[in-house]
Design a protein around this motif. Structure first.
Motif, PDB file in Angstrom:
ATOM      1  N   GLU A 159       3.300  -9.418  -2.054  1.00  0.00           N
ATOM      2  CA  GLU A 159       2.012  -8.780  -2.392  1.00  0.00           C
ATOM      3  C   GLU A 159       1.083  -8.761  -1.174  1.00  0.00           C
ATOM      4  O   GLU A 159       0.368  -7.785  -0.955  1.00  0.00           O
ATOM      5  N   ARG A 160       1.146  -9.839  -0.403  1.00  0.00           N
ATOM      6  CA  ARG A 160       0.332  -9.885   0.810  1.00  0.00           C
ATOM      7  C   ARG A 160       0.754  -8.759   1.780  1.00  0.00           C
ATOM      8  O   ARG A 160      -0.088  -8.083   2.377  1.00  0.00           O
ATOM      9  N   LEU A 161       2.038  -8.562   1.920  1.00  0.00           N
ATOM     10  CA  LEU A 161       2.511  -7.509   2.810  1.00  0.00           C
ATOM     11  C   LEU A 161       2.000  -6.148   2.354  1.00  0.00           C
ATOM     12  O   LEU A 161       1.502  -5.353   3.161  1.00  0.00           O
ATOM     13  N   ILE A 162       2.077  -5.910   1.064  1.00  0.00           N
ATOM     14  CA  ILE A 162       1.589  -4.633   0.537  1.00  0.00           C
ATOM     15  C   ILE A 162       0.077  -4.508   0.776  1.00  0.00           C
ATOM     16  O   ILE A 162      -0.419  -3.439   1.139  1.00  0.00           O
ATOM     17  N   GLU A 163      -0.615  -5.646   0.648  1.00  0.00           N
ATOM     18  CA  GLU A 163      -2.063  -5.649   0.899  1.00  0.00           C
ATOM     19  C   GLU A 163      -2.373  -5.255   2.346  1.00  0.00           C
ATOM     20  O   GLU A 163      -3.272  -4.455   2.622  1.00  0.00           O
ATOM     21  N   HIS A 190      -4.133  -1.024   6.252  1.00  0.00           N
ATOM     22  CA  HIS A 190      -3.960  -0.280   7.512  1.00  0.00           C
ATOM     23  C   HIS A 190      -3.242   1.049   7.307  1.00  0.00           C
ATOM     24  O   HIS A 190      -2.756   1.643   8.274  1.00  0.00           O
ATOM     25  N   ASP A 191      -3.187   1.461   6.063  1.00  0.00           N
ATOM     26  CA  ASP A 191      -2.580   2.756   5.744  1.00  0.00           C
ATOM     27  C   ASP A 191      -1.140   2.859   6.289  1.00  0.00           C
ATOM     28  O   ASP A 191      -0.730   3.876   6.831  1.00  0.00           O
ATOM     29  N   ILE A 192      -0.413   1.747   6.151  1.00  0.00           N
ATOM     30  CA  ILE A 192       0.992   1.727   6.566  1.00  0.00           C
ATOM     31  C   ILE A 192       1.817   2.373   5.450  1.00  0.00           C
ATOM     32  O   ILE A 192       1.856   1.845   4.333  1.00  0.00           O
ATOM     33  N   ARG A 193       2.450   3.471   5.755  1.00  0.00           N
ATOM     34  CA  ARG A 193       3.222   4.194   4.734  1.00  0.00           C
ATOM     35  C   ARG A 193       4.726   4.092   4.972  1.00  0.00           C
ATOM     36  O   ARG A 193       5.521   4.423   4.107  1.00  0.00           O
ATOM     37  N   TRP A 194       5.070   3.657   6.196  1.00  0.00           N
ATOM     38  CA  TRP A 194       6.492   3.493   6.516  1.00  0.00           C
ATOM     39  C   TRP A 194       6.684   2.144   7.204  1.00  0.00           C
ATOM     40  O   TRP A 194       5.972   1.821   8.164  1.00  0.00           O
ATOM     41  N   LEU A 233      10.966  -5.413  -0.349  1.00  0.00           N
ATOM     42  CA  LEU A 233       9.638  -4.851  -0.119  1.00  0.00           C
ATOM     43  C   LEU A 233       9.549  -3.444  -0.700  1.00  0.00           C
ATOM     44  O   LEU A 233       8.503  -3.056  -1.246  1.00  0.00           O
ATOM     45  N   SER A 234      10.637  -2.709  -0.609  1.00  0.00           N
ATOM     46  CA  SER A 234      10.634  -1.350  -1.177  1.00  0.00           C
ATOM     47  C   SER A 234      10.466  -1.424  -2.696  1.00  0.00           C
ATOM     48  O   SER A 234       9.856  -0.551  -3.304  1.00  0.00           O
ATOM     49  N   GLN A 235      11.007  -2.488  -3.276  1.00  0.00           N
ATOM     50  CA  GLN A 235      10.912  -2.635  -4.737  1.00  0.00           C
ATOM     51  C   GLN A 235       9.505  -3.051  -5.183  1.00  0.00           C
ATOM     52  O   GLN A 235       8.942  -2.491  -6.117  1.00  0.00           O
ATOM     53  N   ALA A 238       6.527  -1.466  -7.618  1.00  0.00           N
ATOM     54  CA  ALA A 238       5.967  -2.239  -8.730  1.00  0.00           C
ATOM     55  C   ALA A 238       4.450  -2.332  -8.657  1.00  0.00           C
ATOM     56  O   ALA A 238       3.768  -2.372  -9.680  1.00  0.00           O
ATOM     57  N   LEU A 239       3.923  -2.367  -7.421  1.00  0.00           N
ATOM     58  CA  LEU A 239       2.468  -2.515  -7.249  1.00  0.00           C
ATOM     59  C   LEU A 239       1.777  -1.160  -7.117  1.00  0.00           C
ATOM     60  O   LEU A 239       0.576  -1.101  -6.858  1.00  0.00           O
ATOM     61  N   GLY A 240       2.531  -0.118  -7.227  1.00  0.00           N
ATOM     62  CA  GLY A 240       1.918   1.204  -7.187  1.00  0.00           C
ATOM     63  C   GLY A 240       1.482   1.630  -5.789  1.00  0.00           C
ATOM     64  O   GLY A 240       0.543   2.395  -5.620  1.00  0.00           O
ATOM     65  N   TYR A 241       2.133   1.079  -4.756  1.00  0.00           N
ATOM     66  CA  TYR A 241       1.795   1.495  -3.394  1.00  0.00           C
ATOM     67  C   TYR A 241       3.003   2.199  -2.793  1.00  0.00           C
ATOM     68  O   TYR A 241       4.104   1.643  -2.746  1.00  0.00           O
ATOM     69  N   ASP A 242       2.773   3.391  -2.312  1.00  0.00           N
ATOM     70  CA  ASP A 242       3.879   4.205  -1.828  1.00  0.00           C
ATOM     71  C   ASP A 242       4.280   3.794  -0.404  1.00  0.00           C
ATOM     72  O   ASP A 242       3.645   4.202   0.563  1.00  0.00           O
ATOM     73  N   ILE A 243       5.277   2.955  -0.299  1.00  0.00           N
ATOM     74  CA  ILE A 243       5.761   2.502   1.014  1.00  0.00           C
ATOM     75  C   ILE A 243       7.251   2.797   1.111  1.00  0.00           C
ATOM     76  O   ILE A 243       8.014   2.540   0.185  1.00  0.00           O
ATOM     77  N   ARG A 244       7.633   3.365   2.239  1.00  0.00           N
ATOM     78  CA  ARG A 244       9.053   3.624   2.489  1.00  0.00           C
ATOM     79  C   ARG A 244       9.572   2.552   3.444  1.00  0.00           C
ATOM     80  O   ARG A 244       9.037   2.404   4.540  1.00  0.00           O
ATOM     81  N   CYS A 245      10.572   1.818   3.013  1.00  0.00           N
ATOM     82  CA  CYS A 245      11.105   0.717   3.838  1.00  0.00           C
ATOM     83  C   CYS A 245      12.483   1.092   4.368  1.00  0.00           C
ATOM     84  O   CYS A 245      13.395   1.398   3.588  1.00  0.00           O
ATOM     85  N   ILE A 246      12.607   1.033   5.655  1.00  0.00           N
ATOM     86  CA  ILE A 246      13.860   1.392   6.310  1.00  0.00           C
ATOM     87  C   ILE A 246      14.344   0.179   7.107  1.00  0.00           C
ATOM     88  O   ILE A 246      13.581  -0.398   7.883  1.00  0.00           O
TER      89      ILE A 246
END
Lengths: 425, 425
Positions: free
Chosen positions: A96-100, A105-109, A125-127, A131-139
């Motif tokens: 959750e901290r990472l998503i925060e 910082h508007d990190i989307r990828w 993290l992609s999962q 779950a937290l409703g934040y659109d992040i693409r993890c590669i």
């Protein structure tokens, strides 16, 4: 300077685990590809810890020349870390901290450059993002000298340590051969590769034929058989006059104990090793009476950018570039992997593969790569490994005989959040 | 093919002691210069032992390309040995045997490529030749990674191990710097140099300034001070975040004991060493609690022709050529040495020096090259050492990513004498 395009958001790149001679080539691939697409890149200082601590580096402050120089600079330019996130269940707060931080910082990828542990982190993290409703693409971006990632043909970083190992085995053997008449008869080289004998196998490329070095390779995939080892060393010295042994740091006895178990563990829970070579040297000296020398290059082998494989340096750059392509194409929970189309000539391409097929798995050396007697590599191994050490990619020469390696400015991004503490989730 | 000129007699070339990355460049210099003068060259198999055993190699059987390839091939192409002739008084028979072999094969010039022990052998041989009425010219040819020969500015072989050490220190330090946040904080590199800290000093070229690696160099010229060592490591980790230590294999405590005394001795009577790095690592781990890694490259450092210094490779070739010039000019009991004319640009020439001024002496690192605190090099050392690692002289690339090193045919010359036995003088 590249301009920001209409796409909102930034890309975060982080380096994880043991660094390699070419992990910075991957960083260059990421940053150059993102710049070309007008996407801003932050780098996390010291891997995932930098993301947790909100210690971010603005790569836009680095010149084009500095980023290009990453292609030939060993080590991890932004710092790496050995820090394994717990499972989602055990420490959801970390995710959750990472998503925060990403949100702030508007990190989307998020591009995580590491081995199988890191692939696991990126996958989780992609999962949690979803779950937290934040659109992040993890590669995940492949990297490990151990070459033990599943799916990919090989791992960036491996080809260069393989080349270092093969060349060092050849060079040291020429030395030993010239001295054996009155001096050292057995030379033992200890190489990395905790549970997979890929690096040890690469030493086999130093020579071909029964009398060519290395005369024995000790693989972690085999149980160490002291009697067979000593018999083979003795027979080799009696026939050839000298003997080169390459031993994986991870060899174990029949009881499953590491020959060089130091009893400590790293942050990933791996047993810390070191010292198989002196153990074997003592055995040879004590039981066979031969004069023995041994070498343990340790970090020298994985940082030897001066001797990098050209193929490896190219693949390292290519996976970085491809990771950006995957991310910007909207993919999630994938890793760009290397796909081999042919051995000779070596033809390869990059394709995305699901992180779920890579995370926490470990690719061992195929049994078919180890010779029947257990002490060498097969023709199949040679066909597979030889192309990975092909070609030279020397760094430019700096002043006074040293390679011209770059030191980035690594300017921090202003923090926006309260300090993070691992103890207060 | 060169034609024999009117001068009667052959030249015998032998390699002695520990080999280097460039000793074969000296062999190439000798053989090419002799061929150009129409003088036939035999090589002794395994150094002076080959001369005693009448195991001679006819270098005329090697192609021009093969001899040229010696310039970039490490190890000792004809074999070397650790075999110290006793004094004339103690074993005159050995010297007489050598003269007998020389006489049987019309050897009129003997070139002995080695360190201070070998210079002593060549000197004694020049004396006994005269005493026995056999006209033999003995020339010492400098070689030793230890760089401890008197008179000469530096020793062929040293520049390349110095470059290997500086580059490896730099590369491994980039690795450690990236990982220090969560992993290894102290890295210890053990280097060769039994009694003289030249190689250790060369590591100092990796960086300049208090925070640049190596942060500590442990010289054999200094008594190892455990408390000062630990204090400096601790202060460095606290200030820089990590610490690189370069330790000479020959460091000793206040009682004069080697930190890593293995208790065995080689044929020259030198104590066999190895293992200072793990000793120091245990100390750092135990007393300071830092995670430590260590490397012991052993023969890798002196055989790393792939990373040779261009200056060193050139000097190695030049002393071989000059040795032939000295011999054919009728000189005796001399060694062509390197004379420095200027530091920057580095200008040097070759001049003959009397073996009597070189034999059995040992050039230690000047006190003025060691920093006042004992843990680093001075500006004077930097001025002296920097030019010796300058320039690259990469070997040609062979197939499959390995350097193209040459293997000579080494065809034997037919024996003319009864077998020699060291037990029956």
């Amino acid at each position: 300077m590249p301009t920001r395009n209409a796409t909102s958001g930034r890309l975060l790149y982080a380096q994880s685990g043991g660094v390699t001679a070419v992990i910075n080539a991957t960083a260059a691939g990421v940053i150059e590809a993102a710049r070309a697409r007008g996407v801003a890149v932050y780098a996390a200082r010291n891997g995932i810890l930098g993301a947790l601590r909100e210690e971010l580096i603005d790569t836009a402050k680095e010149s084009k020349a500095a980023i290009a120089a990453l292609r030939h600079t060993p080590g991890g330019a932004f710092g790496s870390c050995r820090y394994k996130l717990k499972s989602l269940e055990a420490n959801r707060a970390e995710y959750e901290r990472l998503i925060e931080v990403f949100r702030a910082h508007d990190i989307r990828w998020f591009l995580y450059n590491g081995g199988n542990d890191s692939a696991d982190t990126a996958l989780k993290l992609s999962q949690i993002g979803k779950a937290l409703g934040y659109d992040i693409r993890c590669i995940g971006v492949p990297k490990t000298v151990d070459n033990d990632l599943a799916v990919t043909d090989c791992c960036p970083g491996f080809g260069s340590v393989a080349k270092y190992t093969a060349v060092s085995t050849l060079e040291a053997s020429l030395d030993v051969a010239s001295m054996a008449s009155t001096s050292t008869k057995v030379f033992i080289l200890e190489v990395m590769g905790r549970h997979a004998g890929w690096i040890a196998a690469a030493a086999g490329l130093a020579g071909e034929g029964a009398d060519a070095p290395p005369h024995l390779i000790l693989f972690p995939e085999n149980v160490f058989d002291e009697a067979a080892f000593l018999a083979k060393v003795k027979a080799t010295v009696e026939r050839v006059g000298w003997c080169t042994v390459v031993a994986s740091e991870g060899i174990r006895n029949a009881a499953g104990q590491f020959l060089a178990d130091a009893g400590t563990r790293d942050a990933f829970g791996h047993v810390q090793l070191g010292g198989v070579a002196p153990t074997l040297a003592g055995l040879v000296k004590g039981r066979l009476g031969y004069k023995v020398h041994w070498a343990l290059p340790d970090y020298l082998q994985r940082s030897a950018r001066h001797l990098a494989s050209k193929v490896d340096a190219e693949q390292a750059y290519a996976v970085g570039k491809a990771a950006v392509d995957c991310a910007l194409a909207g993919m999630n929970a994938v890793m760009p992997v290397i796909v081999r189309n042919s051995d000779s000539p070596y033809r390869w391409k990059i394709e995305p593969a699901p992180l779920a097929k890579i995370a926490n798995r470990e690719k061992k050396l195929p049994r078919g790569f180890i010779r029947k007697d257990g002490f060498g590599i097969t023709a199949a191994a040679r066909r597979h490994l030889a192309p990975l050490i092909a070609g030279e990619a020397p760094p430019p020469n700096g002043k006074d005989g040293l390679p011209a390696y770059v030191q980035l400015k690594n300017l921090p991004v202003a923090k926006k959040l309260a300090a993070w503490s691992p103890d207060k989730p």
